[in-house]
Write a protein that holds these residues in place. Structure first.
Motif, PDB file in Angstrom:
ATOM      1  N   UNK A  40       0.508   3.412 -11.675  1.00 46.39           N
ATOM      2  CA  UNK A  40       1.922   2.919 -11.253  1.00 46.39           C
ATOM      3  C   UNK A  40       1.761   2.456  -9.751  1.00 46.39           C
ATOM      4  N   UNK A  41       1.149   3.252  -8.946  1.00 50.25           N
ATOM      5  CA  UNK A  41       1.027   2.929  -7.386  1.00 50.25           C
ATOM      6  C   UNK A  41       0.460   1.568  -7.349  1.00 50.25           C
ATOM      7  N   UNK A  42      -0.586   1.185  -8.228  1.00 42.91           N
ATOM      8  CA  UNK A  42      -1.281  -0.005  -8.043  1.00 42.91           C
ATOM      9  C   UNK A  42      -0.213  -1.052  -8.467  1.00 42.91           C
ATOM     10  N   UNK A  43       0.720  -0.901  -9.439  1.00 44.19           N
ATOM     11  CA  UNK A  43       1.670  -1.871  -9.977  1.00 44.19           C
ATOM     12  C   UNK A  43       2.716  -2.154  -8.800  1.00 44.19           C
ATOM     13  N   UNK A  44       2.987  -1.090  -8.286  1.00 46.13           N
ATOM     14  CA  UNK A  44       3.993  -0.978  -6.838  1.00 46.13           C
ATOM     15  C   UNK A  44       3.348  -1.874  -5.869  1.00 46.13           C
ATOM     16  N   UNK A  45       2.014  -1.422  -5.408  1.00 47.94           N
ATOM     17  CA  UNK A  45       1.459  -2.160  -4.505  1.00 47.94           C
ATOM     18  C   UNK A  45       1.450  -3.756  -4.604  1.00 47.94           C
ATOM     19  N   UNK A  46       1.102  -4.128  -5.859  1.00 50.91           N
ATOM     20  CA  UNK A  46       1.093  -5.342  -6.173  1.00 50.91           C
ATOM     21  C   UNK A  46       2.638  -6.159  -6.023  1.00 50.91           C
ATOM     22  N   UNK A  47       3.445  -5.422  -6.390  1.00 47.12           N
ATOM     23  CA  UNK A  47       4.914  -5.856  -6.240  1.00 47.12           C
ATOM     24  C   UNK A  47       5.325  -5.871  -4.981  1.00 47.12           C
ATOM     25  N   UNK A  48       4.619  -4.939  -3.985  1.00 55.34           N
ATOM     26  CA  UNK A  48       5.103  -4.925  -2.642  1.00 55.34           C
ATOM     27  C   UNK A  48       4.253  -5.956  -1.949  1.00 55.34           C
ATOM     28  N   UNK A  49       3.188  -6.372  -2.315  1.00 51.00           N
ATOM     29  CA  UNK A  49       2.281  -7.633  -1.815  1.00 51.00           C
ATOM     30  C   UNK A  49       3.057  -9.010  -2.063  1.00 51.00           C
ATOM     31  N   UNK A  50       3.725  -9.004  -3.019  1.00 52.11           N
ATOM     32  CA  UNK A  50       4.430 -10.177  -3.657  1.00 52.11           C
ATOM     33  C   UNK A  50       5.617 -10.289  -2.863  1.00 52.11           C
ATOM     34  N   UNK A  51       6.434  -9.070  -2.647  1.00 57.86           N
ATOM     35  CA  UNK A  51       7.586  -9.134  -1.808  1.00 57.86           C
ATOM     36  C   UNK A  51       7.309  -9.607  -0.271  1.00 57.86           C
ATOM     37  N   UNK A  52       6.160  -8.932   0.303  1.00 56.55           N
ATOM     38  CA  UNK A  52       5.838  -9.511   1.565  1.00 56.55           C
ATOM     39  C   UNK A  52       5.697 -10.938   1.606  1.00 56.55           C
ATOM     40  N   UNK A  53       5.011 -11.401   0.538  1.00 51.50           N
ATOM     41  CA  UNK A  53       4.731 -12.854   0.545  1.00 51.50           C
ATOM     42  C   UNK A  53       6.108 -13.661   0.428  1.00 51.50           C
ATOM     43  N   UNK A  54       7.029 -12.970  -0.411  1.00 51.63           N
ATOM     44  CA  UNK A  54       8.307 -13.892  -0.679  1.00 51.63           C
ATOM     45  C   UNK A  54       9.285 -13.649   0.501  1.00 51.63           C
TER      46      UNK A  54
END
Length: 96
Positions: A40-54
């Protein structure tokens, strides 16, 4: 007529084995839960990474996600570590 306590009917060895069985079951449960948390932490990390880009940056993502900058940075680090680990595994597979 006397009522026997079920624990008294078991030998010391049997009681110890039962205790160890319960302990191992709990350890197994915790290990499985930790694996789920990690995933779950890895999934959140990937989503946060995408959010930083967006959002266009860490500060903007922090504000947009209503998440402290330190938390965003922690998830970015986790995503980076995960990507590095995935690259290491991929390289090992290619080499062998």
């Amino acid at each position: 007529m006397s009522v026997q306590n079920p624990d008294k009917a078991l030998s010391r060895k049997q009681r110890l084995q039962e205790k160890q069985r319960r302990q191992l079951a709990v350890v197994d449960t915790v290990d499985k839960a930790e694996a789920k948390v990690r995933k779950a932490e890895v999934e959140v990390a990937m989503a946060v990474t995408e959010a930083v880009q967006v959002f266009g940056g860490v500060l903007e993502a922090s504000e947009g996600l209503d998440m402290p900058v330190q938390t965003v940075e922690r998830f970015l680090g986790l995503a980076q570590d995960e990507a590095a680990a995935a690259n290491s595994v991929a390289e090992a597979v290619v080499v062998s």
